[in-house]
Design a protein around this motif. Structure first.
Motif, mmCIF file in Angstrom:
data_model
loop_
_atom_site.group_PDB
_atom_site.id
_atom_site.type_symbol
_atom_site.label_atom_id
_atom_site.label_comp_id
_atom_site.label_asym_id
_atom_site.label_seq_id
_atom_site.Cartn_x
_atom_site.Cartn_y
_atom_site.Cartn_z
ATOM 1 N N ASP A 1 0.846 -1.210 0.000
ATOM 2 C CA ASP A 1 0.000 0.000 0.000
ATOM 3 C C ASP A 1 0.872 1.246 0.000
ATOM 4 O O ASP A 1 0.621 2.199 -0.741
ATOM 5 N N LYS A 2 1.895 1.212 0.832
ATOM 6 C CA LYS A 2 2.758 2.390 0.930
ATOM 7 C C LYS A 2 3.512 2.630 -0.371
ATOM 8 O O LYS A 2 3.696 3.770 -0.801
ATOM 9 N N LEU A 3 3.910 1.540 -1.004
ATOM 10 C CA LEU A 3 4.594 1.675 -2.298
ATOM 11 C C LEU A 3 3.684 2.382 -3.292
ATOM 12 O O LEU A 3 4.112 3.276 -4.031
ATOM 13 N N LEU A 4 2.415 1.973 -3.274
ATOM 14 C CA LEU A 4 1.488 2.542 -4.260
ATOM 15 C C LEU A 4 1.112 3.989 -3.939
ATOM 16 O O LEU A 4 0.620 4.712 -4.804
ATOM 17 N N GLU A 5 1.364 4.409 -2.689
ATOM 18 C CA GLU A 5 1.203 5.843 -2.395
ATOM 19 C C GLU A 5 2.239 6.649 -3.172
ATOM 20 O O GLU A 5 2.030 7.802 -3.517
ATOM 21 N N HIS A 6 3.378 6.018 -3.415
ATOM 22 C CA HIS A 6 4.448 6.709 -4.152
ATOM 23 C C HIS A 6 4.315 6.544 -5.655
ATOM 24 O O HIS A 6 4.843 7.331 -6.418
ATOM 25 N N VAL A 7 3.681 5.464 -6.067
ATOM 26 C CA VAL A 7 3.596 5.172 -7.498
ATOM 27 C C VAL A 7 2.131 5.309 -7.926
ATOM 28 O O VAL A 7 1.308 4.479 -7.581
ATOM 29 N N ASP A 8 1.832 6.334 -8.648
ATOM 30 C CA ASP A 8 0.472 6.564 -9.118
ATOM 31 C C ASP A 8 0.290 5.769 -10.417
ATOM 32 O O ASP A 8 0.759 6.169 -11.486
ATOM 33 N N LEU A 9 -0.368 4.634 -10.302
ATOM 34 C CA LEU A 9 -0.440 3.730 -11.442
ATOM 35 C C LEU A 9 -1.249 4.296 -12.602
ATOM 36 O O LEU A 9 -0.937 4.054 -13.777
ATOM 37 N N GLU A 10 -2.280 5.076 -12.254
ATOM 38 C CA GLU A 10 -3.078 5.657 -13.349
ATOM 39 C C GLU A 10 -2.246 6.659 -14.136
ATOM 40 O O GLU A 10 -2.263 6.681 -15.370
ATOM 41 N N ALA A 11 -1.531 7.481 -13.397
ATOM 42 C CA ALA A 11 -0.664 8.462 -14.073
ATOM 43 C C ALA A 11 0.388 7.736 -14.901
ATOM 44 O O ALA A 11 0.709 8.153 -16.017
ATOM 45 N N PHE A 12 0.898 6.621 -14.342
ATOM 46 C CA PHE A 12 1.890 5.841 -15.084
ATOM 47 C C PHE A 12 1.322 5.383 -16.427
ATOM 48 O O PHE A 12 1.966 5.494 -17.470
ATOM 49 N N GLU A 13 0.098 4.861 -16.391
ATOM 50 C CA GLU A 13 -0.502 4.346 -17.628
ATOM 51 C C GLU A 13 -0.693 5.460 -18.657
ATOM 52 O O GLU A 13 -0.468 5.259 -19.847
ATOM 53 N N ARG A 14 -1.107 6.616 -18.171
ATOM 54 C CA ARG A 14 -1.279 7.757 -19.105
ATOM 55 C C ARG A 14 0.057 8.108 -19.771
ATOM 56 O O ARG A 14 0.143 8.264 -20.977
ATOM 57 N N GLU A 15 1.066 8.168 -18.930
ATOM 58 C CA GLU A 15 2.401 8.518 -19.417
ATOM 59 C C GLU A 15 2.905 7.478 -20.415
ATOM 60 O O GLU A 15 3.486 7.801 -21.439
#
Ligand code: MCN
Length: 801
Positions: free
Chosen positions: A430-444
């Protein structure tokens, strides 16, 4: 190179604070003392004559040219060392099995078994002249057939050691649960060949040793992680009694496991010093280090994982062929086994089995390199788990969450009977995903794809076993060592109230002096600057078990904490005696041992020491303020974490660039967050190095192709992003500090995260699986293969070597 979240975990005391490393000023201003900085009058220098052949019979050695060389005092060959009490040690063998163990001498006696095997040594007055003289030694070799491929080596001759009639070193298995039934129950089974190639320790400083036999006693300075082991084996091999042998590890210059060894060069220096009655010194060159310091990894695993449609893993079977090289060294055959103990990873897997076959090849021996068996295991599990998720059409993180051992079920016993101490795997993810915004990653990712850049993200969630001890598991009744595994500490409070703390661990870059001073300072009410931490000298503190397996803090730190507690208890009794109070009423408040309820009535540690050395102590109590502790824990400790790696792959060239690396680790209570970050950084670099660049490569003739840092590509800061680290703190109940180890965590976690990221980037191009090292050539070939432009097998699966 960092963006760090928390720096302090505790508002009171020194433990938990990100104190700067007290070691660093001397290291970065060139004031540290390495072996090469120590000079003794009359020293003779060593140069080794090493085999250029991977396998050959030694027909003759003509040393006359070298003996005549100016300044040369002696030339020795293997036959000259016949008074050595035995060969180099293999100290740890998995119990209940037969291990083929050839004699391994400091200088080869009849045959050489790998390139770099030493056959002779030249000793002389001048450091450089001995190197020239060594070139005058004429060795006639009768070449023998060479085998470098471990899979072929298992099939039959040529044999590395003819006397065994096989190249198999040993076979060992660890399992639990009904594997057959568990696979039968699975809806999906994935099977992959996971190659974990050979790597080098590549410490900042190569090895070095200075031996001085004088008036019946031997003093050896060595760049070693294990001075106490060296003392024992010097005594045994030279037929001396232990108290006459002193081993000092001055500044070591890093080891990364490669200096957890009893090396022939060390034994030779000690032996030659006694023989010639002169100090003897050897400083390794970098190319010698690449040839002859033990290497690591080199496993080919067939990994089979079964799961239900909903993602629940039912079974895991791993068959490992471990290329152990030409000889067994200190721990060689035991190393792959360490992975088997945590083959469950963070997951509840009902049935699991690891089968290991060790194999001789004509290469430098393998042994512990940072992580030692556990990076291999984590890589197998985490890469295969991604493959399973793809097969199931499920989200990779969802499959992980589905199988995590729940936080409320600790202590948790795995199918192989190992009991994980504490954990909360959802929390780190959970804490890792606070740092990694997966939706933003996919857009990028989409945007970049439109520009021809292939971006991928990979994850690795891991747990590892560390804090090496306890004796009940790794001692004679357990996993089969001859010795007990615990750690020692000694605390001496001086007359003035300053403190010397001795530890039996032997740090070589980890920053232990800083952390241990914090631990002691808190318990004795002094500033850490008043605590001197001594280590790495068998002539000072008590017997020790040294540093490896991320054990120093969890075992050695706890020993020191307990020892400081003993001092504090005595201090309370002394204060009570002098202030006419009851010992139960004395407590440590700030820098004073004070009477409860009367904080003005108390004594500082200096005052306590003054009283203790004046024998103003209760009747029956000894004067002085000094204690010793030996601590043997009940269990290992099991740190864990979740890592994410983002890469860009250039499909035209196959080049991989690590764009982002985020690590959330949990090593229990953080003693010094700065040290933890440093360890995690170094560990990640180690694994990114393996995943993308580093590979020890031998050709089919057994010649080392990667003998220098030009060919063995260590990553530099230029190839790496700024790491983002964070942590959760789930204390272990195993020790009073609540602390687990962290020295290997980054290395254990990261290679799978990088590999999964590259595969993720390449999936749209049809690449579904790859083995390390993910070099441009291999990545490019895999893309071509997926496009049908290259024959199958040209890239993705990777070779064995
Ligand atoms: N630490 C902490 N709080 C924790 C756990 C650890 O503050 N909860 C800190 C310790 O105080 C210590 C460092 O982190 O300063 C690592 O501690 P630990 O995990 O106990 O590991 P060890 O000290 O036993 O070190 C061994 C480990 C191994 S096995 C290899 S290999 C390795 C490594 O550490 N080799 C290294 N890190 C290395 N770092 C350097 N610079 N050089 C090496 O050769």
């Amino acid at each position: 190179m960092t963006a760090t979240a928390a720096t302090t975990t505790d508002s009171s005391g020194h433990v938990g604070r990100a104190l700067r490393r007290r070691e660093d000023p001397r290291l970065i201003t060139g004031r540290a003392r390495y072996v090469d900085d120590i000079s003794l009058p009359g020293t003779l220098w060593c140069a080794f004559v090493r085999s250029p052949e991977a396998h050959a019979r030694i027909v003759s050695i003509d040393a006359s040219g070298a003996r005549e060389w100016p300044g040369v005092q002696a030339v020795f060959t293997g036959q000259d060392m016949s008074d050595l009490a035995g060969p180099l040690p293999l100290a740890w063998v998995p119990p209940g099995i037969t291990v083929n163990n050839p004699e391994h001498w400091p200088l080869a006696r009849e045959a050489v078994k790998h390139v770099g095997d030493p056959v002779a040594v030249v000793l002389g007055e001048d450091r450089y002249a001995v190197v020239d003289a060594a070139e005058q030694v004429q060795v006639e070799y009768d070449p023998l057939p060479v085998i470098t491929d471990p899979e072929k080596a298992l099939e039959g001759p040529p044999y590395v050691h003819e006397q065994f009639g096989t190249n198999q070193v040993h076979e060992w298995s660890l399992g639990g649960g009904d594997l057959e039934a568990a696979f039968a129950e699975a809806d999906v089974v994935v099977e992959r060949r996971v190659v974990n190639h050979r790597t080098a320790g590549a410490p900042i400083e190569p090895r070095g040793v200075l031996a001085d036999f004088r008036a019946g006693s031997l003093t050896v300075w060595s760049a070693t992680q294990v001075p106490h082991f060296l003392r024992l084996f010097f005594a045994l091999l030279l037929g001396m009694s232990e108290e006459r042998v002193r081993v000092i590890a001055p500044e070591v210059g890093g080891g990364f496991g490669s200096k957890l060894q009893v090396y022939g060069e060390e034994v030779l220096a000690a032996w030659a010093s006694r023989k010639l009655d002169r100090p003897v010194k050897w400083i390794e060159t970098r190319s010698e280090n690449m040839l002859a310091a033990h290497q690591g990894r080199d496993q080919i695993a067939q990994v089979k994982m079964g799961a239900k449609r909903d993602g629940a893993i039912t079974a895991l079977h791993v068959r490992i062929i471990a290329d152990l090289g030409a000889y067994n060294m200190l721990l060689t055959p035991a190393i792959p086994s360490l992975g088997a103990f945590v083959m469950s990873g963070c997951y509840r897997i009902p049935a699991i089995r690891t089968d290991i076959v060790g194999v001789f090849t004509n290469k430098c021996p393998t042994d512990a390199i940072r992580g030692a068996g556990r990076p291999e295991a984590t890589h197998m599990i985490e890469v295969t788990l991604d493959q399973l998720a793809a097969e199931l059409g499920m989200d990779r993180l969802e499959v992980r969450r589905r199988n995590f051992i729940p936080a409320d079920s600790f202590p948790a016993e795995t199918a192989v009977g190992v009991v994980y101490d504490s954990g909360d795997y959802h929390k780190t993810l959970d804490k890792l995903l606070e740092h990694v915004d997966l939706e933003a990653f996919e857009r990028e990712r989409e945007e970049l794809r439109a520009r021809g850049i292939h971006r991928g993200i990979g994850f690795s969630t891991y747990t590892e076993i560390c804090g090496l001890a306890p004796t009940r598991v790794v001692g004679p009744e357990g996993f089969g060592n001859q010795a007990g595994f615990w750690e020692s500490a000694m605390v001496r409070v001086h007359n003035t109230g300053t403190v010397t703390a001795y530890t039996g661990t032997s740090p070589h870059g980890q920053g232990i002096e800083t952390a241990f001073a914090q631990i002691v300072a808190d318990r004795l009410g002094v500033d850490p600057s008043m605590v001197e931490v001594l280590h790495g000298d068998t002539g000072t503190g008590p017997e020790g078990r040294n540093t490896y397996g991320s054990r120093s803090l969890a075992v050695g730190g706890e020993a020191l904490a307990r020892c400081a507690n003993k001092i504090a208890e005595k201090a309370k009794a002394v204060v009570a005696h002098n202030l006419e109070a009851s010992p139960e009423d004395i407590e440590l408040i700030g820098d004073r041992f004070a009477v409860r309820g009367s904080p003005d009535k108390g004594m500082t540690l200096a005052e306590v020491a003054g009283a203790a050395y004046l024998n103003k102590v209760p009747a029956g109590m000894e004067p002085g303020l000094e204690e010793t502790t030996f601590y043997d824990p009940e269990n290992f400790v099991f740190p864990f974490g979740a890592h994410a790696c983002v890469v860009d792959v250039d499909a035209e060239t196959g080049k991989v660039r690590v764009v982002r690396y985020v690590a959330v680790d949990d090593c229990g209570r953080a003693i010094n967050p700065l040290l933890i970050d440093g360890q995690v950084h170094g560990g990640i670099v180690h694994a990114i190095g393996q995943a993308l660049y580093e590979r020890v490569h031998y050709d089919e003739n057994g010649q080392l192709v990667t003998g220098t840092f030009v060919d063995y590509a260590l990553p530099t800061a230029g190839e790496l992003p700024s790491f983002e680290t964070d942590r959760t703190e789930t204390p272990t109940p195993v020790n009073s500090l609540g602390a687990k180890g962290v020295g290997e965590a980054g290395t254990i976690a990261a290679s799978a995260a990088v590999t999964n990221a590259v595969i993720d980037a390449l999936r749209p191009l049809g690449v579904s699986y790859m083995n390390m090292p993910l070099t441009p050539m291999r990545v490019w070939a895999a893309i071509q293969e997926a496009r049908g432009a290259a024959p199958a097998g040209s890239g993705a699966e990777g070779g064995a070597a």
